[in-house]
Design a protein around this motif. Structure first.
Motif, PDB file in Angstrom:
ATOM      1  N   LEU A 315       0.854  -1.200   0.000  1.00 52.74           N
ATOM      2  CA  LEU A 315       0.000   0.000   0.000  1.00 52.74           C
ATOM      3  C   LEU A 315       0.882   1.240   0.000  1.00 52.74           C
ATOM      4  O   LEU A 315       1.831   1.339   0.777  1.00 52.74           O
ATOM      5  CB  LEU A 315      -0.894  -0.004   1.257  1.00 52.74           C
ATOM      6  CG  LEU A 315      -1.705   1.260   1.550  1.00 52.74           C
ATOM      7  CD1 LEU A 315      -2.808   1.465   0.516  1.00 52.74           C
ATOM      8  CD2 LEU A 315      -2.317   1.194   2.959  1.00 52.74           C
ATOM      9  N   LYS A 316       0.559   2.154  -0.929  1.00 54.43           N
ATOM     10  CA  LYS A 316       1.201   3.475  -0.900  1.00 54.43           C
ATOM     11  C   LYS A 316       0.098   4.499  -0.708  1.00 54.43           C
ATOM     12  O   LYS A 316      -0.915   4.439  -1.399  1.00 54.43           O
ATOM     13  CB  LYS A 316       1.877   3.783  -2.247  1.00 54.43           C
ATOM     14  CG  LYS A 316       3.075   2.943  -2.610  1.00 54.43           C
ATOM     15  CD  LYS A 316       3.667   3.504  -3.911  1.00 54.43           C
ATOM     16  CE  LYS A 316       4.394   2.428  -4.678  1.00 54.43           C
ATOM     17  NZ  LYS A 316       4.810   2.873  -6.029  1.00 54.43           N
ATOM     18  N   ILE A 317       0.294   5.428   0.218  1.00 50.57           N
ATOM     19  CA  ILE A 317      -0.684   6.510   0.345  1.00 50.57           C
ATOM     20  C   ILE A 317       0.017   7.859   0.256  1.00 50.57           C
ATOM     21  O   ILE A 317       1.191   8.004   0.601  1.00 50.57           O
ATOM     22  CB  ILE A 317      -1.514   6.429   1.649  1.00 50.57           C
ATOM     23  CG1 ILE A 317      -0.662   6.717   2.903  1.00 50.57           C
ATOM     24  CG2 ILE A 317      -2.219   5.083   1.786  1.00 50.57           C
ATOM     25  CD1 ILE A 317      -1.483   6.932   4.161  1.00 50.57           C
ATOM     26  N   LYS A 318      -0.744   8.818  -0.241  1.00 55.73           N
ATOM     27  CA  LYS A 318      -0.253  10.202  -0.269  1.00 55.73           C
ATOM     28  C   LYS A 318      -1.356  11.088   0.292  1.00 55.73           C
ATOM     29  O   LYS A 318      -2.489  11.048  -0.170  1.00 55.73           O
ATOM     30  CB  LYS A 318       0.087  10.619  -1.688  1.00 55.73           C
ATOM     31  CG  LYS A 318       0.731  11.992  -1.758  1.00 55.73           C
ATOM     32  CD  LYS A 318       1.165  12.323  -3.177  1.00 55.73           C
ATOM     33  CE  LYS A 318       0.406  13.538  -3.669  1.00 55.73           C
ATOM     34  NZ  LYS A 318       0.752  13.905  -5.036  1.00 55.73           N
ATOM     35  N   ILE A 319      -0.989  11.844   1.313  1.00 52.91           N
ATOM     36  CA  ILE A 319      -1.945  12.728   1.982  1.00 52.91           C
ATOM     37  C   ILE A 319      -1.524  14.168   1.710  1.00 52.91           C
ATOM     38  O   ILE A 319      -0.384  14.533   1.987  1.00 52.91           O
ATOM     39  CB  ILE A 319      -1.896  12.519   3.517  1.00 52.91           C
ATOM     40  CG1 ILE A 319      -2.174  11.060   3.899  1.00 52.91           C
ATOM     41  CG2 ILE A 319      -2.834  13.471   4.237  1.00 52.91           C
ATOM     42  CD1 ILE A 319      -3.550  10.601   3.624  1.00 52.91           C
ATOM     43  N   VAL A 320      -2.441  14.961   1.185  1.00 52.81           N
ATOM     44  CA  VAL A 320      -2.199  16.396   1.128  1.00 52.81           C
ATOM     45  C   VAL A 320      -3.132  17.022   2.155  1.00 52.81           C
ATOM     46  O   VAL A 320      -4.351  17.023   1.996  1.00 52.81           O
ATOM     47  CB  VAL A 320      -2.458  16.967  -0.278  1.00 52.81           C
ATOM     48  CG1 VAL A 320      -2.209  18.473  -0.277  1.00 52.81           C
ATOM     49  CG2 VAL A 320      -1.571  16.283  -1.300  1.00 52.81           C
ATOM     50  N   SER A 321      -2.526  17.485   3.233  1.00 49.49           N
ATOM     51  CA  SER A 321      -3.311  17.980   4.356  1.00 49.49           C
ATOM     52  C   SER A 321      -3.345  19.503   4.340  1.00 49.49           C
ATOM     53  O   SER A 321      -2.340  20.159   4.093  1.00 49.49           O
ATOM     54  CB  SER A 321      -2.681  17.488   5.661  1.00 49.49           C
ATOM     55  OG  SER A 321      -3.383  18.015   6.757  1.00 49.49           O
ATOM     56  N   ASP A 322      -4.517  20.038   4.619  1.00 47.71           N
ATOM     57  CA  ASP A 322      -4.704  21.486   4.652  1.00 47.71           C
ATOM     58  C   ASP A 322      -4.393  21.962   6.075  1.00 47.71           C
ATOM     59  O   ASP A 322      -5.180  21.757   6.988  1.00 47.71           O
ATOM     60  CB  ASP A 322      -6.162  21.763   4.263  1.00 47.71           C
ATOM     61  CG  ASP A 322      -6.532  23.230   4.316  1.00 47.71           C
ATOM     62  OD1 ASP A 322      -5.706  24.043   4.776  1.00 47.71           O
ATOM     63  OD2 ASP A 322      -7.658  23.551   3.906  1.00 47.71           O
ATOM     64  N   ALA A 323      -3.216  22.577   6.249  1.00 51.38           N
ATOM     65  CA  ALA A 323      -2.805  23.011   7.591  1.00 51.38           C
ATOM     66  C   ALA A 323      -3.596  24.229   8.049  1.00 51.38           C
ATOM     67  O   ALA A 323      -3.732  24.475   9.235  1.00 51.38           O
ATOM     68  CB  ALA A 323      -1.317  23.348   7.603  1.00 51.38           C
TER      69      ALA A 323
END
Lengths: 774, 170
Positions: A315-323
């Motif tokens: 599993l590969k995940i990429k999270i773009v989180s809004d700080a």
């Protein structure tokens, strides 16, 4: 070890549904929330707030406001002498620290950011005068869209930072490339987990009262974290923590957002010290939506290396989180919780995670019920569904193929957690039985033959809670000379109902009636420390501290009773308000009698200290990992896209239970919050960074209409991480409900072969999926 | 700011105060009469935390001016059970909320109970659907409403067994 052995109490209250001790006051309107407190000479604060999402502050002129009747003072950041900035990260070179004054002085970075505080004799007068404070701004380009913010040509939130990246983080464990090479198929998933609001029904509020004679600042704050806030506010004010006492009154819900310190908390405290009078501020609902932290807010990507039989190899995940606008610390940690729980209940050997945390000109994002784990469960549980559909596998089957087996616990996950205990197959099996899953599927087939869009969703969730090593909670027990029992609890509730379960624990240990027990909490002058009420930790941590304190009291009272009775090596029972040798109730002493003896130094064993007061700080050896299965059935109206929930089954495992009624109540509320995110809730900013959802008419939360009964069941797999064997249940419902509803709707739409990429599932979006499929 | 004298019968007793003409009924109750059981959750009429009975109608007291309540009969949560009565004398709806765990943080509870009170006064045996609709204007963020429905339904059954509306009336 004492000569007197402690016997096991027989009549157990732990595990039974006892009515809550605090309810009579709440149903009769005698609760005491922050806005119900009025102090003599109190002034009311109001905040001048930026109308711009991003601007330079050029000039603040309060002269007109100060001439208004009833206005006492206007404070800008320049007048807050000797205080520090709001907290950000320290000594973390990979993360951009953001200096943030308590009141914005040079630049505002989100609409609603406070630039000045105004004090007046009444709240009406304070609000009247606000618009007379003239602030000159030079608008700057706002940063709003996450993808655009990551591009080199984007405007920047902070011009001192190299880009809009708050931090970038990569983690890898196992042979990820190998897993993807061996895969029969690679499935890619893109999802949006939208920004939402915790929205406690009671907004934030603070009262500060400075006693100059004693140099003591007393703060009443609607908070989840009395000790943490006492320390943080004292730190920013630059005063010793010993000179600040923080009292949390009844708190009308928090859901994470009242676990943080806000600029208003510091500014109001400073104002009281400055003017020498008590100062009160209670947030309006508009301010609440505009300035209290938001949560979730991630763009999520997953790639799954899949074998034909459904086994996930990698599993590969990429999270773009809004700080949001600032690095606060918590908004560094929460996306990391998403990666840490990224593999869920599955035995996935190869795992890679990447996080981009991005600055935007919006309110900082922090903890909303579940904080990082709902996002993790959403990504993996939506992904499992999408993979199952690709491989034409039943959602049950793909989970069974990948579950961590029961005999593998304690289980070391690829992200480094050690799951304490679990029986995922057993829990799923129970969920299938209680929901009559096969019958649901038959009903679905019949409905489809009639052309109805009926779908079934399934989620097998796990979360990390009971935080944990490093975040201890405390409790003390006093038995008064008159034999009354006082539990002083570290964890302060904001609706969970701590008092009764804690009293149940003590009633069992000390053999006294619940009516003899008083529970107090929420005042930093009572205990040295306790960590925040968050992360489903009160039962595991404060509960254990209470249990261990009660055992210490029992041990001491046993020795005193044995001394009085002239017994040696006797096993004493504590039952029915009496303390007596096992099997011989006639020879005993009353609980009150032993309490009375304890306060007389001449009547207790030599060398023993008089009085009955025992304190415990409990830090567990590990986190806890509750889990469960939720199943929902929904129907989509083809012509309108309206989603209707038909059935909902929650089958959770939170280890042992102290008060099942309270546990089930937590699940109900959590599930409906999770449904809220799936179906209707969404924070919306326009391209200029203006909040469009600034009232409860625009930001809509579930009402009693259009909900169905939540059928709750459970399995019980205890944990070794605390002596009660409890795991925590506060966040479970919220974690499971969001993906289960979306999975169900996607299943309902399976005739159109569409993937649901975003939420909420409002009718216009669902209708567009139906139409878009051609 | 012009002032106005308001005289209101609150929980059976006449009270009066001089307030700004713009003063909301909820502020009159909370700030002048110190009846803080009526809560403020939004001030836009959406959340229902400030629900009180005014002349036998449930109203959101943040959408009513104090001056509009002049001469009216207002029932707040504090008036639902006699002050000195203790737990056993709580109103049947209040007891049912405790019995069925129909509250958590308690902030919405007074408004919720008064909406339930109006419902049961008008419709002593409501269906589940009727209960859901009747409290749709009262938001609760804690309970998911399930136990609130149970509580209202149980209160309805209990009062019917007793003497119907008379058991409810305060």
């Amino acid at each position: 070890m004492s000569a007197v052995q402690v016997a096991v109490t027989r009549k157990q209250l732990v595990g039974t549904s006892q009515k809550r001790m605090e309810d009579p006051k709440f149903v009769s309107g005698s609760g005491r929330y922050i806005d119900d407190i009025k102090l003599p000479g109190m002034l009311y604060a109001a905040f001048v707030r930026s109308p711009h999402a991003h601007a330079r502050v050029l000039k603040i002129d309060a002269s007109k406001a100060l001439k208004q009747p009833g206005v006492k003072a206007v404070l800008t950041n320049d007048e807050l002498k000797g205080i520090k900035n709001m907290p950000t990260v320290e000594d973390e070179p990979e993360t951009v620290a953001t200096p943030r004054p308590v009141l914005a002085s040079k630049e505002v970075n989100y609409a609603g950011e406070a630039v000045a505080l105004l004090l007046a004799e009444s709240k009406y007068a304070a609000e009247d005068a606000l618009e007379l404070v003239e602030v000159e701004y030079e608008p700057l380009d706002p940063v709003h869209d996450l993808e655009a913010a990551m591009k080199a040509e984007s405007a920047k939130v902070h011009d001192y930072a190299p880009s809009n990246l708050s931090y970038h983080f990569v983690y890898e464990n196992g042979d990820v490339e190998g897993a993807f090479r061996q895969a029969d198929e690679v499935v890619k998933v893109d999802l949006v987990n939208q920004r939402i609001h915790p929205l406690p029904l009671e907004p934030r509020g603070v009262i500060a009262s400075y006693d100059s004679g004693n140099d003591l600042l007393t703060i009443w704050l609607s908070t989840q974290d009395p000790h943490g806030m006492r320390n943080s506010i004292a730190d920013v004010l630059n005063v010793p923590a010993a000179k600040v006492r923080l009292i949390a009154p009844d708190v009308g819900g928090g859901f994470g957002c009242k676990g943080s310190m806000y600029p208003e908390d510091v500014a109001v405290s400073y104002a009281s010290m400055h003017v020498g009078r008590p100062v009160k501020w209670v947030e309006s609902r508009r301010e609440n939506l505009l300035t209290t932290i938001h949560g979730r807010g991630q763009k999520q990507h997953a790639e799954l290396a899949v074998r034909r039989d459904g086994r996930i190899l990698g599993l590969k995940i990429k999270i773009v989180s809004d700080a949001g606008a600032y690095t606060t610390g918590l908004n560094v940690e929460i996306p990391k919780l998403t990666y840490k729980m990224g593999t869920g209940v599955y035995d996935i050997g190869a795992y890679m995670a990447e996080i981009f945390s991005i600055f935007t000109n919006e309110v900082p994002q922090e903890a909303y019920r579940g904080a990082g784990r709902p996002e993790a469960a959403y990504l993996i549980e939506r992904s499992m569904n999408i993979v199952a559909r690709k491989l034409r596998l039943d959602p049950v089957k793909i989970r069974q193929v990948n579950f961590i087996a029961k005999d593998k616990f304690p289980f070391r996950t690829p992200s480094g957690y050690t799951y304490d205990s679990g029986d995922y197959h057993g829990n799923l099996q129970k969920a299938l039985e209680v929901s009559s899953y096969e019958r649901l599927k038959a009903e679905q087939r019949e409905a489809r033959e009639l052309g109805r869009l009926v779908g079934i969703g399934l989620v097998t969730w796990v979360e990390v809670c009971g935080f944990a090593p490093g975040f201890g909670q405390t409790a003390a027990i006093t038995v008064t000379k008159t034999g009354d029992v006082i539990i002083t609890a570290g964890g302060h509730p904001h609706g969970q109902g701590h008092a009764t379960p804690l009293a149940q624990i003590v009633a069992d240990e000390l053999g006294v009636d619940l009516s003899k027990i008083t529970v107090v909490h929420g005042d930093t002058s009572m205990l040295p420390w306790s960590s925040v009420t968050a992360g489903s930790r009160s039962a595991p941590l404060t509960g254990s501290a209470v249990l261990l304190s009660a055992r210490k009291v029992r041990d001491k009272m046993s020795k005193i009773a044995a001394h009085k009775l002239g017994l040696k090596d006797a096993k004493l029972a504590f039952e029915g308000g009496k303390i007596f040798p096992n099997g011989d109730g006639g020879k005993g002493l009353t609980f009150e009698k032993v309490a009375d003896l304890a306060y007389d130094g001449e009547k207790i064993p030599p060398g023993m200290e008089p009085t009955l007061f025992e304190y415990t700080a409990f830090s567990p050896a590990n986190y806890t990992f509750p889990f469960g299965t939720h199943i929902a059935m929904v129907e989509v109206e083809k012509e309108t896209g309206v989603v209707k929930i038909l059935k909902y089954f929650a089958t959770d495992d939170c280890g042992k239970l102290i008060n099942p009624m309270v546990v089930e109540g937590q699940v109900h509320g959590g599930v409906v919050q999770g449904i809220g995110q799936a179906m209707i809730e969404e924070i919306v900013y326009d391209d200029n960074g203006q909040l469009l959802t600034s009232t409860l008419a625009d930001y809509v939360i579930p009402s009693a209409e259009s909900l169905v009964e939540i059928v709750w069941n459970r399995t019980e797999t205890p944990t070794y991480a605390n002596p009660l064997g409890v795991k925590g249940i506060g966040e479970a419902g919220t974690i499971a409900a969001t993906p289960v509803i979306v999975n169900a709707v996607e299943d309902a739409l399976s005739p159109y072969d569409v993937t649901v990429e975003r939420m909420p599932l409002r009718s216009d979006y669902v209708r567009s999926l139906i139409k878009g499929s051609g | 700011m012009s002032r106005v004298m308001v005289r209101v019968r609150v929980n059976g007793a006449w009270k009066e105060a001089e307030v700004d003409t713009r003063t909301l009924l909820v502020d009159l109750l909370r700030e002048e009469f110190m009846l803080t059981g009526t809560h403020i959750g939004c001030l836009t009429g959406n959340c229902g935390a400030c629900t009180v009975m005014m002349d036998d109608l449930s109203v959101k007291s943040c959408t009513v001016l104090a001056a509009q309540a002049n001469g009216a009969d207002v029932l707040t949560i504090e008036g639902l059970a006699p002050k000195d009565s203790g737990t056993s004398n709580l109103h049947p709806i209040q007891q049912a909320f405790i019995q069925h765990h129909g509250l958590q943080c308690g902030f919405c509870t007074p408004g919720m109970i008064l909406s339930a009170y109006q419902l049961l006064m008008r419709n002593p045996k409501p269906t589940e659907e009727e209960i859901r609709v009747s409290i749709a204007g009262n938001l609760c963020r804690c309970t998911g409403y399930q136990n609130i429905l149970k509580a209202i339904s149980a209160a309805s059954e209990r009062t019917l067994q007793q003497s119907g509306k008379r058991a409810l009336r305060r």
